[in-house]
Write an enzyme that holds these catalytic residues in place. Structure first.
Site, short mmCIF file in Angstrom:
data_model
loop_
_atom_site.label_atom_id
_atom_site.label_comp_id
_atom_site.label_asym_id
_atom_site.label_seq_id
_atom_site.Cartn_x
_atom_site.Cartn_y
_atom_site.Cartn_z
N HIS A 41 51.66 29.99 45.39
CA HIS A 41 52.07 31.50 45.77
C HIS A 41 53.27 32.02 45.32
O HIS A 41 53.67 33.05 45.51
CB HIS A 41 51.55 31.72 47.39
CG HIS A 41 50.27 31.65 47.60
ND1 HIS A 41 49.59 30.64 47.94
CD2 HIS A 41 49.28 32.61 47.67
CE1 HIS A 41 48.35 30.76 48.29
NE2 HIS A 41 48.02 32.12 48.04
N HIS A 48 44.28 30.59 41.36
CA HIS A 48 43.80 29.56 42.29
C HIS A 48 42.42 30.24 42.93
O HIS A 48 42.22 31.31 42.90
CB HIS A 48 44.60 29.01 43.21
CG HIS A 48 45.22 29.96 44.01
ND1 HIS A 48 46.10 30.90 43.72
CD2 HIS A 48 44.71 30.48 45.54
CE1 HIS A 48 46.57 31.78 44.83
NE2 HIS A 48 45.61 31.65 45.70
N CYS A 83 39.68 35.39 55.05
CA CYS A 83 39.82 34.90 53.84
C CYS A 83 40.69 33.66 53.78
O CYS A 83 41.31 33.20 54.72
CB CYS A 83 40.68 36.12 53.15
SG CYS A 83 42.03 36.57 53.88
N GLU A 132 44.49 35.39 42.22
CA GLU A 132 43.23 34.60 43.09
C GLU A 132 42.00 34.70 42.16
O GLU A 132 41.83 36.10 41.85
CB GLU A 132 43.04 34.86 44.20
CG GLU A 132 44.02 34.42 45.13
CD GLU A 132 43.92 34.63 46.52
OE1 GLU A 132 44.46 33.73 47.39
OE2 GLU A 132 43.31 35.50 47.13
#
Length: 197
Positions: A41, A48, A83, A132
């Site tokens: 991140h 990812h 999430c 993402e």
């Protein structure tokens, strides 16, 4: 940085500390390796695998969660039901069900796949980046919530109109509208067109 389950290491079976790893993917969602969670991140971010869950009650209201204030990434903002990231080799469906139970203390009912969406959202507050390939899931919640306070600060069930009003005044995660919009066809199929999603 506060230590939370997301940033802490966990012990392996032999007692050594292990970093939390994410699955790196290419633009088609094919696994190409792994990276430590926080490193993935850091700007510019590494693409990812992730998942987003949208659960609804019997009245067609969406369950939102306000992320815990101690989270290292997007603390205190409102977002979808749940999430997160599958562990390397873990099926996104299994990860979504597992994490929903860990965060909210419930197992989703009729959880179904709702497609995927790829996005790149910097988070100005933390300086972290969400790159993402996100697997979307929709389902029902049919049991009382038991949120983990280290993960969830608050919850709310909202209609589409209530969501619009809340979204106009409260802080939401950078990815929320992207994943909601991508999941809308499956949400409408689950809740029916009369609910307004």
């Amino acid at each position: 940085m506060p230590i939370t389950p997301a940033t802490a290491t966990h012990s392996s079976s032999n007692g050594t500390a292990e970093a939390i790893l994410l699955e790196l993917v290419d633009e088609n969602g094919v696994t190409i390796g792994t990276a430590e969670k926080l490193a993935a991140h850091q700007p510019p971010g590494r693409l990812h695998r992730a998942f987003s869950v949208f659960l609804f009650d019997e009245y067609g209201r969406l369950l939102l969660q306000q992320r815990a204030l101690g989270k290292y990434h997007s603390p205190g903002v409102w977002s979808n039901t749940c999430c997160g990231h599958p562990y390397p080799g873990e099926a996104p469906f299994a990860a979504a069900a597992r994490r929903t139970h860990e965060e909210l203390g419930v197992s989703p009912s009729l959880l179904g796949e709702a497609g995927t969406v790829r996005y790149h959202h910097p988070d100005p507050a933390s300086g972290l980046v969400e790159q993402e390939y996100n697997h979307l899931f929709v389902g029902l919640v049919q049991a009382p919530l038991r949120p983990d306070p280290q993960e969830v600060h608050a919850t709310a069930f909202v209609t589409p109109d209530e969501l619009a009003a809340r979204h106009a005044k409260d802080a939401f995660s950078a990815w929320f509208m992207t994943v909601l919009d991508a999941a809308r066809p499956a949400i409408r199929e689950l809740t029916g067109p009369s609910e307004g999603w």
